[in-house]
Write an enzyme that holds these catalytic residues in place. Sequence first.
Site, PDB file in Angstrom:
ATOM      1  CB  ILE A  82      -0.929   0.023   1.226  1.00 23.84           C
ATOM      2  CG1 ILE A  82      -1.867  -1.203   1.195  1.00 23.84           C
ATOM      3  CG2 ILE A  82      -1.745   1.311   1.269  1.00 23.84           C
ATOM      4  CD1 ILE A  82      -2.798  -1.291   2.386  1.00 23.84           C
ATOM      5  CB  SER A 130       3.958   0.397  -2.043  1.00 22.91           C
ATOM      6  OG  SER A 130       3.550   1.106  -3.199  1.00 22.91           O
ATOM      7  CE1 TYR A 163       0.906   0.219  -8.729  1.00 21.54           C
ATOM      8  CE2 TYR A 163       1.938   1.394  -6.910  1.00 21.54           C
ATOM      9  CZ  TYR A 163       0.862   0.715  -7.442  1.00 21.54           C
ATOM     10  OH  TYR A 163      -0.267   0.535  -6.685  1.00 21.54           O
ATOM     11  CB  THR A 218       1.077  -3.649  -9.156  1.00 21.47           C
ATOM     12  OG1 THR A 218       1.319  -4.044  -7.800  1.00 21.47           O
ATOM     13  CG2 THR A 218      -0.387  -3.279  -9.305  1.00 21.47           C
ATOM     14  CE  LYS A 240      -1.497  -6.603  -4.813  1.00 21.56           C
ATOM     15  NZ  LYS A 240      -2.415  -5.556  -5.286  1.00 21.56           N
ATOM     16  CB  SER A 290      -5.099  -8.705  -6.673  1.00 18.32           C
ATOM     17  OG  SER A 290      -5.313  -7.372  -6.245  1.00 18.32           O
ATOM     18  CG  HIS A 305      -5.168  -2.048  -7.111  1.00 14.01           C
ATOM     19  ND1 HIS A 305      -3.932  -2.189  -7.692  1.00 14.01           N
ATOM     20  CD2 HIS A 305      -5.030  -1.011  -6.240  1.00 14.01           C
ATOM     21  CE1 HIS A 305      -3.098  -1.275  -7.222  1.00 14.01           C
ATOM     22  NE2 HIS A 305      -3.753  -0.550  -6.327  1.00 14.01           N
ATOM     23  CG  ASP A 360      -4.732  -8.368  -3.022  1.00 13.19           C
ATOM     24  OD1 ASP A 360      -5.583  -8.337  -3.945  1.00 13.19           O
ATOM     25  OD2 ASP A 360      -3.755  -7.600  -3.005  1.00 13.19           O
ATOM     26  N   GLY A 375     -10.426  -8.181  -0.241  1.00  9.48           N
ATOM     27  CA  GLY A 375     -11.575  -8.612   0.526  1.00  9.48           C
ATOM     28  C   GLY A 375     -11.265  -9.406   1.776  1.00  9.48           C
ATOM     29  CB  ILE A 376      -8.142 -10.757   3.299  1.00  5.68           C
ATOM     30  CG1 ILE A 376      -7.864 -11.674   2.107  1.00  5.68           C
ATOM     31  CG2 ILE A 376      -7.762 -11.426   4.615  1.00  5.68           C
ATOM     32  CD1 ILE A 376      -8.595 -13.008   2.141  1.00  5.68           C
ATOM     33  NE  ARG A 401     -10.066   0.039   0.808  1.00  3.86           N
ATOM     34  CZ  ARG A 401     -10.294  -0.552  -0.378  1.00  3.86           C
ATOM     35  NH1 ARG A 401     -10.374  -1.883  -0.444  1.00  3.86           N
ATOM     36  NH2 ARG A 401     -10.428   0.162  -1.481  1.00  3.86           N
TER      37      ARG A 401
END
Length: 371
Positions: free
Chosen positions: A82, A110, A134, A160, A242, A264, A266, A297, A299-300, A321
């Site tokens: 993140i 990140s 990135y 990503t 990812k 994922s 994102h 990942d 929704g965990i 989050r």
Amino acid sequence: MEENIIPPSFEQLEAKAEEFLDAKPYDYVAASAGAEVTVRQNNQSFDKWQIIPRMFRDTSERDLSVELFGNKLSYPLLCAPIGVQSIVHPEGELASARGAAAMDVPFIASTASTYSLEKTAEEMGEKDKWFQLYWSSDLEIAASMVKRAEKAGYSAIVITLDTPMMGWREKDIDHAYLPFLQAEGIGNYLSDPVFLSRLDKSPQEDMRSAIMLWSQIFGNPSLTWEDLDFIKAQTSLPIVLKGILHPDDARLAVQHGADGVIVSNHGGRQVDGAIPAIDALPEIVDAVEDNIPVLMDSGIRRGSDIVKAVALGAKAVLVGRPYMYGLALAGEKGVQQVLRNLIADFDLTMALSGKKSVRELNRGMLKIQNG
């Protein structure tokens, strides 16, 4: 103790973070793309998968460990990458990295961090850490980041794929808020020798020009599968892709030499209306045919989510989050407590399902709800 302000309920944790943070940084973390359909469905789709507990199973001793890329992890759990964590806590990624290290959970740093990957690595010592890339449109900058990560002791590179440009995030547009334009979240660029060589003046002398250069080279929408060889040539570390949601992309990942994939969307932040990650997971596990590990990942939120994802074939999951809310409320100790709660919940749910090790989790313990 500061961690006492971290509630075990995700919903209460999120509400507490919303009360604590200003609207702009809170929405930057909590909000998603478009009408936020995908972020809601990420969570709701876990409900379709129902656990069928088994009885009279000796679960008095349990093994939560997994192995990934030759390293033993204490739990099938990593901290998702993140960016710009300094918007919720002044120590940002440094505090999160320490919190993850204290709980023996790998931290994925990140590219879009306020603090450099080297400083983050120092905070973790010998604990397992991965670096998320990135992929810049300036290929030499992308190569430099990967080489720096390997030198700093990171053990895998996560590329990503779903963010060649940022998604349509209505709340950020309402707030006219992009923290990178205030030089937050660009620490890896400001410490990169190749990036600095592109500037006429140092960032200390002319930060505006540095920010403008970042905005021009951040994303790279021209990339194709053939470009993966370029990054592979820069490092000996495992390459994990990812953002995979389609089984054909999972097959292409294997074909082009990826070492792992992360299912994922994102966290719903890129394509609103995209398939929920947990719904994409089984097909992707089947598509890779055990050639490479599949992680997941988006929704965990609870231990039961981890049980379900691993039962569906994920080797491990990434949490995002929730630990950011812990960081906002109590810094390093808040991150620790969020992870501690998740691990305890996972351990109990696994045991009460009649399983004593992560290796025993399989699709046979789940039933999909009709309709």
